[in-house]
Write a protein that holds these residues in place. Sequence first.
Motif, PDB file in Angstrom:
ATOM      1  N   SER A 180       0.815  -1.219   0.000  1.00 41.07           N
ATOM      2  CA  SER A 180       0.000   0.000   0.000  1.00 41.07           C
ATOM      3  C   SER A 180       0.844   1.262   0.000  1.00 41.07           C
ATOM      4  N   ARG A 181       2.135   1.129   0.337  1.00 40.83           N
ATOM      5  CA  ARG A 181       2.994   2.311   0.386  1.00 40.83           C
ATOM      6  C   ARG A 181       4.443   1.872   0.229  1.00 40.83           C
ATOM      7  N   VAL A 182       5.258   2.800  -0.210  1.00 41.74           N
ATOM      8  CA  VAL A 182       6.666   2.482  -0.470  1.00 41.74           C
ATOM      9  C   VAL A 182       7.368   2.239   0.854  1.00 41.74           C
ATOM     10  N   GLU A 183       8.087   1.136   0.924  1.00 41.74           N
ATOM     11  CA  GLU A 183       8.784   0.822   2.158  1.00 41.74           C
ATOM     12  C   GLU A 183       9.981  -0.067   1.859  1.00 41.74           C
ATOM     13  N   PRO A 184      11.172   0.306   2.339  1.00 38.78           N
ATOM     14  CA  PRO A 184      12.346  -0.517   2.038  1.00 38.78           C
ATOM     15  C   PRO A 184      12.293  -1.844   2.807  1.00 38.78           C
ATOM     16  N   VAL A 185      12.301  -2.930   2.050  1.00 40.01           N
ATOM     17  CA  VAL A 185      12.254  -4.264   2.659  1.00 40.01           C
ATOM     18  C   VAL A 185      13.480  -4.485   3.555  1.00 40.01           C
ATOM     19  N   GLU A 186      14.605  -3.835   3.189  1.00 37.92           N
ATOM     20  CA  GLU A 186      15.860  -4.034   3.945  1.00 37.92           C
ATOM     21  C   GLU A 186      15.736  -3.704   5.425  1.00 37.92           C
ATOM     22  N   LYS A 187      14.756  -2.892   5.759  1.00 38.79           N
ATOM     23  CA  LYS A 187      14.616  -2.534   7.180  1.00 38.79           C
ATOM     24  C   LYS A 187      14.094  -3.700   8.010  1.00 38.79           C
ATOM     25  N   TYR A 188      13.578  -4.697   7.318  1.00 34.77           N
ATOM     26  CA  TYR A 188      12.952  -5.827   8.020  1.00 34.77           C
ATOM     27  C   TYR A 188      13.763  -7.105   7.823  1.00 34.77           C
ATOM     28  N   ALA A 189      13.635  -8.006   8.790  1.00 28.91           N
ATOM     29  CA  ALA A 189      14.202  -9.343   8.640  1.00 28.91           C
ATOM     30  C   ALA A 189      13.143 -10.303   8.111  1.00 28.91           C
ATOM     31  N   LEU A 190      11.909 -10.015   8.473  1.00 25.82           N
ATOM     32  CA  LEU A 190      10.797 -10.877   8.013  1.00 25.82           C
ATOM     33  C   LEU A 190       9.526 -10.025   7.921  1.00 25.82           C
ATOM     34  N   ILE A 191       8.843 -10.175   6.794  1.00 24.79           N
ATOM     35  CA  ILE A 191       7.541  -9.521   6.605  1.00 24.79           C
ATOM     36  C   ILE A 191       6.542 -10.624   6.264  1.00 24.79           C
ATOM     37  N   TYR A 192       5.400 -10.617   6.907  1.00 20.49           N
ATOM     38  CA  TYR A 192       4.392 -11.622   6.548  1.00 20.49           C
ATOM     39  C   TYR A 192       3.031 -10.968   6.415  1.00 20.49           C
ATOM     40  N   ALA A 193       2.186 -11.610   5.611  1.00 20.90           N
ATOM     41  CA  ALA A 193       0.856 -11.038   5.362  1.00 20.90           C
ATOM     42  C   ALA A 193      -0.087 -12.093   4.830  1.00 20.90           C
ATOM     43  N   GLY A 194      -1.274 -12.177   5.402  1.00 22.93           N
ATOM     44  CA  GLY A 194      -2.354 -12.929   4.775  1.00 22.93           C
ATOM     45  C   GLY A 194      -2.762 -12.170   3.522  1.00 22.93           C
ATOM     46  N   ALA A 195      -3.143 -12.894   2.466  1.00 23.91           N
ATOM     47  CA  ALA A 195      -3.375 -12.226   1.181  1.00 23.91           C
ATOM     48  C   ALA A 195      -4.701 -11.487   1.095  1.00 23.91           C
ATOM     49  N   GLN A 196      -5.639 -11.814   1.980  1.00 21.97           N
ATOM     50  CA  GLN A 196      -7.035 -11.442   1.718  1.00 21.97           C
ATOM     51  C   GLN A 196      -7.394  -9.983   1.962  1.00 21.97           C
ATOM     52  N   LYS A 197      -6.406  -9.142   2.311  1.00 20.07           N
ATOM     53  CA  LYS A 197      -6.708  -7.717   2.437  1.00 20.07           C
ATOM     54  C   LYS A 197      -6.236  -6.947   1.200  1.00 20.07           C
ATOM     55  N   ASN A 198      -4.975  -7.128   0.861  1.00 17.99           N
ATOM     56  CA  ASN A 198      -4.455  -6.279  -0.218  1.00 17.99           C
ATOM     57  C   ASN A 198      -3.855  -7.053  -1.389  1.00 17.99           C
ATOM     58  N   MET A 199      -3.939  -8.389  -1.352  1.00 14.90           N
ATOM     59  CA  MET A 199      -3.192  -9.146  -2.364  1.00 14.90           C
ATOM     60  C   MET A 199      -4.001 -10.185  -3.125  1.00 14.90           C
ATOM     61  N   GLY A 200      -5.123 -10.616  -2.577  1.00 13.03           N
ATOM     62  CA  GLY A 200      -5.846 -11.696  -3.252  1.00 13.03           C
ATOM     63  C   GLY A 200      -6.871 -12.336  -2.349  1.00 13.03           C
ATOM     64  N   PRO A 201      -7.140 -13.619  -2.563  1.00 15.57           N
ATOM     65  CA  PRO A 201      -8.135 -14.298  -1.724  1.00 15.57           C
ATOM     66  C   PRO A 201      -7.516 -14.813  -0.422  1.00 15.57           C
ATOM     67  N   SER A 202      -8.345 -15.274   0.490  1.00 11.35           N
ATOM     68  CA  SER A 202      -7.841 -15.875   1.718  1.00 11.35           C
ATOM     69  C   SER A 202      -7.245 -17.245   1.404  1.00 11.35           C
ATOM     70  N   GLY A 203      -6.531 -17.788   2.372  1.00 16.64           N
ATOM     71  CA  GLY A 203      -5.929 -19.104   2.179  1.00 16.64           C
ATOM     72  C   GLY A 203      -4.538 -19.048   1.590  1.00 16.64           C
ATOM     73  N   LEU A 204      -4.006 -17.864   1.442  1.00 12.21           N
ATOM     74  CA  LEU A 204      -2.635 -17.688   0.954  1.00 12.21           C
ATOM     75  C   LEU A 204      -1.935 -16.701   1.882  1.00 12.21           C
ATOM     76  N   THR A 205      -0.742 -17.059   2.300  1.00  8.06           N
ATOM     77  CA  THR A 205       0.044 -16.173   3.158  1.00  8.06           C
ATOM     78  C   THR A 205       1.405 -15.968   2.520  1.00  8.06           C
ATOM     79  N   VAL A 206       1.830 -14.736   2.430  1.00  7.78           N
ATOM     80  CA  VAL A 206       3.151 -14.423   1.883  1.00  7.78           C
ATOM     81  C   VAL A 206       4.117 -14.178   3.037  1.00  7.78           C
ATOM     82  N   VAL A 207       5.269 -14.835   2.981  1.00  8.45           N
ATOM     83  CA  VAL A 207       6.333 -14.599   3.963  1.00  8.45           C
ATOM     84  C   VAL A 207       7.590 -14.200   3.208  1.00  8.45           C
TER      85      VAL A 207
END
Length: 361
Positions: A180-207
């Motif tokens: 939803s906004r520009v953010e440098p991934v390098e600041k994090y060691a791990l980012i996770y998100a369920g897909a069903q809000k901003n990426m797609g349907p439920s039942g998928l999780t991005v790590v």
Amino acid sequence: MTERIYNFSAGPAVLPVPVLEEAQRDMLALPGVGMSVMEISHRSKTFDEIIGGAEQGLRALMGIPENYKVLFLQGGASLQFSMIPLNLLPEGGVADYVITGSWGKKALKEAKRAGEINVAANMEDSRYSRTPEQHELKLSPQAAYVHLTANETIEGVEWKDLPDVGDAPLVSDASSNILSRVEPVEKYALIYAGAQKNMGPSGLTVVIIRDDLLARAPSGLHTMLDYRTHVENDSLYNTPNTWGVYILNLVCKWLKAKGGIEGMQRENEAKAKLLYDAIDATDFYRGHAAPESRSLMNVTFRLPSEDLEKQFVREATAAGLDGLKGHRSVGGLRASIYNAFPREGVEALVEFMKEFERKNG
Ligand SMILES: *Cc1c(COP(=O)(O)O)cnc(C)c1O
């Protein structure tokens, strides 16, 4: 075609119309394949291209560096509440949790089962209306990692500037504001998100996980709970949510065509401003989140009474503005305006708010 209404649901949430249209067009048969994406092997060349496309799409949009792995898992963000401490918290170590709302509390509950946890800050006293300032954080000197919730979906509270956690790996639940906004991934060691809000349907999780963290998992961890299993098998150890990955791939293409995350952020800021300005314009509406922590994705607000809130939801729903009832734990109203939510829908809500106040204020 049946009319689409304005869907303010917090999740599963609105998807881009062009994505739904493409999925509909190819539902019976993917071009050149003769079968739907739900009927093909996850080990087929076609699916290889789809999952590769989704990964490349995310890498390009977010600028994910080479030394990070992108995993497509199941079990929701909620399973990550367990997998993270099971993989990253060594025996005798301590992990720091910063609690800014309901999802952080749930993450904390699972982490406590896995080892020693230090609550670096708990914003309950503010009724989860803001993120803490640096001086309010009580960080451990040798934390195995620091966990925060990038956007608390229920309270509508979003981190704007990340806390300084020194060398400790930063772990972020970005379920409701990823992409939803520009953010440098390098600041994090791990980012996770369920897909069903901003990426797609439920039942998928991005790590998205930095390589060096993979060495930490204790041996003997259950196969499916070990990040290394999914890294070594390119997220194909077991059958992934093929449909979810397919939609995510389309969402990435849609985002790219919209000017990537930079373009999306501009739109999101403009949409959120319309709504917060409407809330601030009168005493009839009161925002829940402190102005400096206001979420671009979930706008939470109250009316003068619960009766008026119920009436508002009822009349809004009848007017084609759906899903505005706030979470039961906070009450009030919540307008979720994710990437795919159209600006016209926000304008319609602002008009409705003005009219509602004129009649009932
Ligand atoms: C929705 C949400 C979750 C839970 O996601 P599931 O995929 O249902 O497990 C966790 N954290 C945040 C911030 C959320 O918005």
